[in-house]
Write a protein that holds these residues in place. Structure first.
Motif, PDB file in Angstrom:
ATOM      1  N   SER A 139       0.857  -1.187   0.000  1.00 38.25           N
ATOM      2  CA  SER A 139       0.000   0.000   0.000  1.00 38.25           C
ATOM      3  C   SER A 139       0.892   1.235   0.000  1.00 38.25           C
ATOM      4  CB  SER A 139      -0.915   0.018   1.222  1.00 38.25           C
ATOM      5  OG  SER A 139      -0.167   0.279   2.402  1.00 38.25           O
ATOM      6  N   VAL A 140       0.334   2.347  -0.469  1.00 42.77           N
ATOM      7  CA  VAL A 140       1.077   3.602  -0.453  1.00 42.77           C
ATOM      8  C   VAL A 140       1.317   4.047   0.984  1.00 42.77           C
ATOM      9  CG1 VAL A 140       0.999   6.038  -1.106  1.00 42.77           C
ATOM     10  CG2 VAL A 140       0.253   4.287  -2.729  1.00 42.77           C
ATOM     11  N   THR A 141       0.385   3.773   1.864  1.00 45.29           N
ATOM     12  CA  THR A 141       0.576   4.110   3.279  1.00 45.29           C
ATOM     13  C   THR A 141       1.789   3.392   3.850  1.00 45.29           C
ATOM     14  OG1 THR A 141      -1.788   4.493   3.600  1.00 45.29           O
ATOM     15  CG2 THR A 141      -0.481   4.026   5.567  1.00 45.29           C
ATOM     16  N   GLU A 142       1.915   2.113   3.550  1.00 48.79           N
ATOM     17  CA  GLU A 142       3.080   1.354   4.012  1.00 48.79           C
ATOM     18  C   GLU A 142       4.362   1.906   3.410  1.00 48.79           C
ATOM     19  OE1 GLU A 142       4.808  -3.254   4.018  1.00 48.79           O
ATOM     20  OE2 GLU A 142       2.873  -2.793   3.073  1.00 48.79           O
ATOM     21  N   ARG A 201       4.945   4.994   2.479  1.00 48.79           N
ATOM     22  CA  ARG A 201       5.250   6.261   3.131  1.00 48.79           C
ATOM     23  C   ARG A 201       5.893   6.038   4.496  1.00 48.79           C
ATOM     24  NH1 ARG A 201       0.019   9.921   3.248  1.00 48.79           N
ATOM     25  NH2 ARG A 201       1.553  11.305   4.222  1.00 48.79           N
ATOM     26  N   GLN A 202       5.445   5.050   5.219  1.00 52.52           N
ATOM     27  CA  GLN A 202       6.030   4.748   6.521  1.00 52.52           C
ATOM     28  C   GLN A 202       7.471   4.268   6.387  1.00 52.52           C
ATOM     29  OE1 GLN A 202       3.194   1.884   7.967  1.00 52.52           O
ATOM     30  NE2 GLN A 202       1.818   3.443   8.827  1.00 52.52           N
ATOM     31  N   VAL A 245       6.542   9.812  -3.340  1.00 49.03           N
ATOM     32  CA  VAL A 245       6.731   9.943  -1.902  1.00 49.03           C
ATOM     33  C   VAL A 245       8.084  10.582  -1.672  1.00 49.03           C
ATOM     34  CG1 VAL A 245       6.954   8.710   0.286  1.00 49.03           C
ATOM     35  CG2 VAL A 245       5.272   7.949  -1.418  1.00 49.03           C
ATOM     36  N   GLU A 267       5.990  12.172   2.655  1.00 45.78           N
ATOM     37  CA  GLU A 267       4.808  12.891   2.195  1.00 45.78           C
ATOM     38  C   GLU A 267       4.580  12.648   0.702  1.00 45.78           C
ATOM     39  OE1 GLU A 267       2.742  14.496   4.199  1.00 45.78           O
ATOM     40  OE2 GLU A 267       4.042  13.970   5.899  1.00 45.78           O
ATOM     41  N   THR A 312       4.888   6.684  -7.146  1.00 45.70           N
ATOM     42  CA  THR A 312       3.767   5.759  -6.934  1.00 45.70           C
ATOM     43  C   THR A 312       2.885   5.658  -8.171  1.00 45.70           C
ATOM     44  OG1 THR A 312       2.363   7.507  -5.997  1.00 45.70           O
ATOM     45  CG2 THR A 312       3.757   6.235  -4.471  1.00 45.70           C
TER      46      THR A 312
END
Length: 428
Positions: free
Chosen positions: A24-27, A29-30, A137, A142, A167
């Protein structure tokens, strides 16, 4: 024990601490936000250490697949880890196509655009020139979105992965079209020299293959766009060359099983413009190295002559060389930046010492023509020489410093190539 991770050619073993394949993009970014050093890995088709890192290596291949076509805008928004062949097939099913494709449909979209990878054709810009919107990212984790109206856009598309991890990209598309492909053999060298513009503009996309031996080039691949009149027959003789009567591989003597269909049989552009089929490997893994140099179109014959004069210094370690043309663009680090170009591509035997020596001879011979190397292939030019080749080299360094001041996305190769001083966020 897990085998070391290498690039496609096997000449680079990645030195990362950790390997990530976020879903995922959230992962993603982390991962980036927590990293002190990180690089993106596409399909591994770079032949140098551009994708290497001693920190975190991230593949985007497992991010959610996106292929979102906007018919009104004539664009497609696609996940960066998608392969060109996959995207092109989906576009064709919806009645669209990309204006150009590289020789390999296996490469990732983000990786190809980040290195200025191109395709061929007098009026065809490289793959990066189709980018309308870029999503990546940044070093803080961000999401950044840039479009063509941004002052940073032209410096951010061909950015070598130095600004962040892409991404998604939004690309221009065109209506689907068909191509006929013929191969001609034995084009006399003197005719190529005398009629170079005529030869290279004879079809929508043209590739000349030579081993730099004898008095003729080995093959010319002509890819004609099928117009309203439909398919047309290819002449048996063309500029002194003979039409091949069966499928050919770019390297004479190799089986053509992996190659796209020739013999003038028309078909969708994505099944003709690449040299090789998506469902077949073009050659054995680790069986070759590659290099490529771009010169201005008006210097094509003089550059050809310069290479012809030293051919005995590089031909012994060469599998095949390809000559093709690319239209100019305005992207800062594109090898076709602000000049219509001809590219001299070299596919080498996997002998690092011999290839390095050959590259020095080639770079010396092409120096009078301000030859720009392909960023994802082998070259030996030093940073000062590269700086002189790109008017926007300095502004790109400023952009790097502004966007990634702590050097999260820089590896040893990028630190060697670019001086990183503080600069304005938007370069002048």
């Amino acid at each position: 024990m897990t085998s070391p991770l290498t690039n496609w050619a096997g000449n680079v073993t990645f030195g990362m601490r950790r390997f990530h394949a976020p879903t995922s993009v959230t992962e993603l970014r982390q991962i980036v936000a927590q990293a002190d050093a990180v690089r993106a890995l596409g399909t591994g088709h770079s032949f140098n250490a551009l994708a290497d890192t001693t920190g975190d290596l991230v593949s985007t291949a497992d991010l959610p697949r996106t292929i979102d076509i906007d018919p009104a805008a004539r664009t497609v928004t696609v996940s960066g880890g998608t392969r060109f062949g996959t995207l092109a097939s989906a576009l064709h099913g919806a009645g669209y196509a990309l204006h150009n494709l590289g020789s390999l449909p296996h490469i990732s979209i983000a990786g190809a655009c980040a290195t200025g990878t191109h395709g061929s054709g007098d009026t065809n810009g490289n793959l990066s020139s189709a980018v309308r919107v870029l999503h990546y990212v940044d070093a803080a984790g961000e999401l950044v979105t840039l479009d063509r109206s941004s002052a940073e856009f032209a410096g951010s598309v061909v950015a070598l992965g130095a600004l962040g991890i892409v991404t998604h990209l939004t690309l221009d598309v065109v209506p689907a079209f068909d191509i006929q492909q013929w191969v001609y053999e034995g084009l006399p060298t003197e005719i190529l020299r005398a009629r170079f513009p005529e030869v290279m503009s004879a079809a929508y996309s043209v590739s000349v293959f030579t081993r730099w031996r004898g008095e003729s080039v080995d093959q010319v691949w002509l890819r004609r766009k099928v117009d309203d009149d439909g398919p047309v027959p290819g002449p048996a003789r063309w500029h002194g060359a003979t039409r091949a009567d069966k499928q050919r591989h770019p390297v004479p003597g190799m089986t053509a099983d992996a190659c796209t269909l020739q013999l003038g049989i028309s078909g969708p552009s994505h099944l003709r413009l690449p040299h090789f089929r998506l469902d077949a490997a073009p050659s054995s893994r680790g069986d070759e190295f590659q290099s490529e140099y771009f010169v201005a179109r008006e210097d094509a014959v003089a550059a050809f002559d310069a290479l012809h004069d030293i051919r005995k210094r590089f031909a012994p370690c060469l599998r095949i060389s390809e000559i093709r043309t690319i239209a100019a663009d305005d992207l800062w680090l594109s090898p076709a930046h602000h000049r219509d170009s001809v590219a001299f591509h070299f596919t080498w035997l996997p002998d690092q010492r011999a290839v390095t020596a050959a590259l020095r001879h080639i770079e010396n011979a092409l120096a009078p023509f301000a030859a720009r190397p392909h960023w994802g292939k082998l070259f030996t030019l030093e940073p000062d020489a590269l700086r002189a080749l790109y008017p926007a080299y300095g502004p790109f360094e400023q952009l790097l410093s502004a966007r990634d001041p702590e050097g999260v996305f820089r590896n040893n190769l990028l630190r060697r190539l670019f001086a990183l001083e503080a600069g304005p966020k938007t370069p002048n």
